[in-house]
Motif scaffolding. Structure first.
Motif: not given
Length: 139
Positions: A3, A30, A133, A135
């Protein structure tokens, strides 16, 4: 697939807060929060400030790019003054400025700079071993 988010701001101090806010929002989108988000946002602020302060190319723009690739986050700040690479120096405790690259070295896992065809880029890398995370999905 990594990303990434990139944007440009005019080379003027009044645009530094907008760059900082955009970095913070991208990190939040994110799922990167807390200390890592604080560190990346602080370093983005320092690197963008350095670029707008020291770039000698009139009427230029500063490019900010964030890339999330697996377990690594990369922050890159570029400006068109390709022949003036940043050099860290030892600031005394009494100096108000000159601490930006020391902060980058202290907070990033790795950092450096490179000359490109028409710009210079200062980059900082951060490991994401302990961070969950998310993305954004690509279309």
């Amino acid at each position: 697939m990594p990303a990434s988010e990139s944007f440009r701001i005019p080379k003027h101090r009044r645009h530094v807060p907008a760059a900082r806010q955009r970095v913070r929002k991208t990190l939040a989108d994110w799922g990167i929060t807390d200390e890592l988000a604080d560190a990346v946002t602080l370093l983005a602020n320092e690197l963008v400030t350095n670029a707008v302060t020291h770039c000698r190319v009139s009427h230029s723009q500063v490019k900010v790019e964030l890339t999330l690739d697996g377990r690594e986050l990369v922050l890159e700040v570029s400006d068109p003054d390709r022949d003036r690479l940043p050099r860290p120096h030892d600031s005394t405790p009494d100096e108000e400025g000159g601490w930006g690259l020391a902060l980058v070295a202290a907070l990033a896992d790795n950092w450096g700079c490179r000359q490109e065809s028409y710009a210079k880029c200062v980059w900082a890398r951060f490991g994401l071993e302990e961070v969950q995370t998310h993305a954004p999905a690509t279309l």
